[in-house]
Motif scaffolding. Structure first.
Motif, PDB file in Angstrom:
ATOM      1  N   ASP A   1       0.847  -1.191   0.000  1.00 30.27           N
ATOM      2  CA  ASP A   1       0.000   0.000   0.000  1.00 30.27           C
ATOM      3  C   ASP A   1       0.886   1.245   0.000  1.00 30.27           C
ATOM      4  O   ASP A   1       1.507   1.581   1.007  1.00 30.27           O
ATOM      5  CB  ASP A   1      -0.890  -0.043   1.248  1.00 30.27           C
TER       6      ASP A   1
ATOM      7  N   GLU B   1       0.252   4.342  -0.031  1.00 27.67           N
ATOM      8  CA  GLU B   1      -0.137   5.385   0.929  1.00 27.67           C
ATOM      9  C   GLU B   1       0.412   5.068   2.316  1.00 27.67           C
ATOM     10  O   GLU B   1       0.930   5.936   3.012  1.00 27.67           O
ATOM     11  CB  GLU B   1      -1.668   5.493   0.979  1.00 27.67           C
ATOM     12  N   ASP B   2       0.286   3.790   2.692  1.00 28.34           N
ATOM     13  CA  ASP B   2       0.811   3.394   3.990  1.00 28.34           C
ATOM     14  C   ASP B   2       2.319   3.598   4.060  1.00 28.34           C
ATOM     15  O   ASP B   2       2.848   4.040   5.081  1.00 28.34           O
ATOM     16  CB  ASP B   2       0.453   1.930   4.293  1.00 28.34           C
TER      17      ASP B   2
ATOM     18  N   HIS C   1       3.978   5.771   2.516  1.00 28.24           N
ATOM     19  CA  HIS C   1       4.145   7.215   2.673  1.00 28.24           C
ATOM     20  C   HIS C   1       3.968   7.629   4.146  1.00 28.24           C
ATOM     21  O   HIS C   1       4.765   8.385   4.706  1.00 28.24           O
ATOM     22  CB  HIS C   1       3.125   7.914   1.771  1.00 28.24           C
ATOM     23  N   PHE C   2       2.915   7.112   4.763  1.00 29.74           N
ATOM     24  CA  PHE C   2       2.656   7.468   6.169  1.00 29.74           C
ATOM     25  C   PHE C   2       3.769   6.969   7.090  1.00 29.74           C
ATOM     26  O   PHE C   2       4.202   7.667   8.004  1.00 29.74           O
ATOM     27  CB  PHE C   2       1.310   6.869   6.638  1.00 29.74           C
TER      28      PHE C   2
ATOM     29  N   ARG D   1       6.843   9.054   6.751  1.00 28.76           N
ATOM     30  CA  ARG D   1       6.596  10.328   7.420  1.00 28.76           C
ATOM     31  C   ARG D   1       6.802  10.185   8.927  1.00 28.76           C
ATOM     32  O   ARG D   1       7.404  11.047   9.574  1.00 28.76           O
ATOM     33  CB  ARG D   1       5.161  10.761   7.114  1.00 28.76           C
TER      34      ARG D   1
ATOM     35  N   THR E   1      -2.475  -4.390   9.537  1.00 28.18           N
ATOM     36  CA  THR E   1      -3.753  -3.946  10.091  1.00 28.18           C
ATOM     37  C   THR E   1      -4.427  -5.066  10.877  1.00 28.18           C
ATOM     38  O   THR E   1      -5.355  -4.834  11.621  1.00 28.18           O
ATOM     39  CB  THR E   1      -4.726  -3.533   8.967  1.00 28.18           C
TER      40      THR E   1
ATOM     41  N   LYS F   1      -1.113  -1.773  12.923  1.00 29.54           N
ATOM     42  CA  LYS F   1      -1.045  -0.378  12.488  1.00 29.54           C
ATOM     43  C   LYS F   1      -2.046   0.433  13.296  1.00 29.54           C
ATOM     44  O   LYS F   1      -3.229   0.089  13.338  1.00 29.54           O
ATOM     45  CB  LYS F   1      -1.385  -0.274  11.003  1.00 29.54           C
TER      46      LYS F   1
ATOM     47  N   PHE G   1      -4.480   3.633  14.565  1.00 30.21           N
ATOM     48  CA  PHE G   1      -5.429   4.497  13.876  1.00 30.21           C
ATOM     49  C   PHE G   1      -4.974   5.943  14.043  1.00 30.21           C
ATOM     50  O   PHE G   1      -4.877   6.447  15.143  1.00 30.21           O
ATOM     51  CB  PHE G   1      -6.829   4.294  14.455  1.00 30.21           C
ATOM     52  N   GLY G   2      -4.657   6.584  12.941  1.00 33.61           N
ATOM     53  CA  GLY G   2      -4.226   7.976  13.004  1.00 33.61           C
ATOM     54  C   GLY G   2      -2.717   8.102  12.982  1.00 33.61           C
ATOM     55  O   GLY G   2      -1.997   7.226  13.431  1.00 33.61           O
ATOM     56  N   LEU G   3      -2.254   9.213  12.409  1.00 35.89           N
ATOM     57  CA  LEU G   3      -0.815   9.449  12.243  1.00 35.89           C
ATOM     58  C   LEU G   3      -0.090   9.600  13.560  1.00 35.89           C
ATOM     59  O   LEU G   3       1.031   9.140  13.725  1.00 35.89           O
ATOM     60  CB  LEU G   3      -0.596  10.713  11.419  1.00 35.89           C
ATOM     61  N   GLU G   4      -0.763  10.259  14.489  1.00 30.98           N
ATOM     62  CA  GLU G   4      -0.143  10.503  15.781  1.00 30.98           C
ATOM     63  C   GLU G   4       0.250   9.175  16.421  1.00 30.98           C
ATOM     64  O   GLU G   4       1.342   9.016  16.959  1.00 30.98           O
ATOM     65  CB  GLU G   4      -1.145  11.243  16.672  1.00 30.98           C
TER      66      GLU G   4
END
Lengths: 431, 154
Positions: free
Chosen positions: B22, B24-25, B27-28, B31, B103, B124, B126-129
């Motif tokens: 994924d 996007e994942d 990428h997260f 980050r 997940t 994983k 929930f949420g970037l924080e």
């Protein structure tokens, strides 16, 4: 050999009639015992009572004989009288109808004509051994009994046998019930049960897949909201930031709902086999897990001596954890929370003696007892989200767990007094 | 497809390999590493096959093996479990710390991962924080607390 014909033209055998009445009574009683639950039993009861009364009246007159004859003719069960040679001496209209013969056309024919071809040859032998044995019984003893109609069609039957008379004058009285409709009904029920079980399974799998897969895109939405909040802080004005905040809140709420739904569906999709579970050890675990919440709430939790039950350890743990969290959450302001978990002697709603009762009672805000069923519904909440957090799944999960354990959970509330949750579970041994 | 965020400063530091189909994942996760000021070069591949190719290439080129690997489970083709199994059966690769990062919260996935030799199993968040926090924990453990195994390929 003298055979007493039993028909309308020569109704002149009071003693035989009396015996016949008693014998038929027992045949019908056998049939009735078997089918009382599913069959239209009222006419049978009436027939038996009528036969009993007729027998007690010491039938003397033709008038009473005709009355008895009419009772037999009107019986909703088929009735056949067969002599030692296998010749049918009497057949009531129901029996004729079952085997597709016209009224009275069965009399004089061989009973073997009604027996399926595969057992027809050895039937005379079965018949004579029954006469020797002389024991009233159901035919087949659990096996499916079949008969053959005049058209050669095999039909499922329920048959009760009894006898009367001695030696060559002996008669076998055969009570016959056509169970085609019953078999068809059973097949329909079986088919529908299979369909229902499949639907339930599919629904559970759907709930699991949906709640699991829907979390994925939602997780990303949440991440992007946070990226917007962090990286674009300088270009989003205060109104925009408020919108992003609300979005984040809504997404988190949805995440909570999906999580609860996932837990709910896991009760059946991820079930463990049952084992002996001492509830006191479960409660000790739960209280340890919740120790922080309990001390934060300054709550007093009392646990009595609890039974050992048959169940899924993890699920029972979740059950009590949900109930205790509920009690802590819905405490009365300025009243110290007091939760009491103890065994009770209350009998189960279905009176099942193998179920034991455990009550979880508190002194919280309680609820209007009108809602004592509603509160177990999925996503049902009695209070606004602003006042009490949660997804409204806690008690739904409790009920589902208890139902999987074939037990019961009943809620009783009194506003501003408290709530009592009574749970019945399968007890394993005496406390 | 191999993606790298390696830059001049990170030369010499053990690389971190992210295996996740994924994008996007990925990428997260990258980050979150940057938020934690991790300067190790971050490599990412989108499948189990590519992860194994990455390790083979490191072997041939005598380059450093990853000092840490984040492995997603649910991937098409050679899935996470098989990738994990192949790494942990390899004489040299087995020393690479593998964090299963997925997940899934299913008990059977957790059990299987550890049985196949995963060094850690993390769902994983929930949420970037939450992700930043989890990555901080992973880094603290693998780069400070645990003694890093020798991953250089001399």
């Amino acid at each position: 050999m003298i055979v007493t014909r039993f028909d309308r033209r020569r109704s002149s055998a009071p003693a035989l009639m009396l015996l016949l009445a008693a014998a038929l009574g027992s045949v019908l009683a056998v049939s009735l015992a078997v089918y009382s639950a599913v069959w239209a039993s009222a006419p049978l009861v009436i027939a038996i009572i009528a036969i009993g009364i007729a027998a007690r009246l010491h039938v003397r007159t033709d008038h009473k004989l005709i009355a008895l004859r009419e009772v037999l003719d009107a019986s909703p069960s088929g009735i056949l009288c067969v002599d030692t040679q296998g010749v049918i001496q009497y057949a009531n209209p129901t029996a004729c109808a079952i085997f597709c013969y016209t009224v009275d056309s069965l009399v004089g024919t061989s009973v073997e004509d009604l027996i399926p071809f595969d057992i027809r040859a050895r039937h005379p032998q079965l018949r004579s051994s029954f006469l020797k044995e002389r024991r009233s019984r159901r035919m087949g003893e659990g096996r499916d009994i079949r008969g053959v109609t005049r058209d050669g069609l095999e039909i499922p039957l329920e048959i009760g046998l009894t006898f009367l008379g001695e030696g060559d004058n002996a008669l076998i009285i055969v009570g016959v019930i056509d169970i085609r409709a019953l078999k068809e009904a059973q097949e329909i029920i079986n088919r529908q049960n299979t369909n229902l079980a499949r639907s339930v399974r599919e629904l559970e799998q759907f709930a699991f897949a949906a709640s699991h897969d829907l979390r994925e895109p939602l997780r990303k939405v949440m991440n992007y909201i946070e990226i917007l909040q962090e990286d674009y802080e300088a270009v989003v004005d205060d109104d925009g930031k408020a919108v992003l905040n609300s979005m984040g809140g809504a997404v988190q709420r949805m995440e909570g709902l999906l999580d609860s739904l996932l837990n709910y569906s896991r009760i059946t999709t991820k079930a463990q086999p049952f084992e002996a579970v001492p509830l006191n050890s479960i409660l000790a675990d739960v209280l340890e897990d919740m120790s922080l919440a309990i001390s934060d709430a300054q709550a007093k939790i009392e646990v009595g001596a609890l039974p050992v039950v048959l169940g899924d350890r993890n699920q029972l743990r979740q059950l009590f954890q949900n109930l205790i969290s509920n009690s802590l959450k819905y405490h009365r302001e300025d009243v110290r929370s007091h939760v009491h978990i103890h065994a009770r002697n209350d009998s189960a709603p279905n009176d099942d003696k193998s179920l034991c009762c455990i009550a979880v009672s508190d002194n919280g805000i309680g609820f209007d007892n009108r809602y004592n069923e509603l509160i177990f519904d999925v996503f049902k909440r009695l209070h606004g989200r602003d006042k009490y957090q949660g997804t409204g799944m806690g008690l739904a999960i409790c009920r589902k767990i208890v139902e999987r354990h074939e037990g019961f959970i009943v809620a009783n509330g009194q506003p501003q007094q408290g709530a009592v949750f009574s749970i019945w579970l399968k007890q394993l041994k005496a406390r | 497809m191999l993606m790298t965020d390696a830059n001049a400063e990170s030369v010499g530091l053990t690389p971190i390999l992210i295996v996740d189909d994924d994008v996007e994942d990925v990428h997260f996760i990258k980050r979150a590493f940057k938020k934690n000021k991790v300067e190790n070069p971050l490599f990412s591949v989108l499948s189990g096959e590519e992860a194994l190719e990455f390790l083979q290439r490191s072997e041939h080129e005598h380059a450093s093996y990853p000092g840490l690997m984040l492995l997603d489970l649910n991937m098409p083709g050679v899935g996470g479990m098989e990738t994990l199994q192949r790494i942990k059966r390899h004489e040299e690769w087995r020393k690479i710390p593998v964090v299963v990062f997925t997940t899934s919260k299913a008990q059977e996935d957790i059990d299987t991962s550890y049985r196949l030799g995963a060094n850690s199993f993390i769902s994983k968040p929930f949420g970037l924080e939450g992700l930043v926090g989890v990555v901080a924990n992973i880094c603290q453990y693998w780069f400070s607390v645990s003694a890093l195994p020798s991953t250089s390929n001399e």
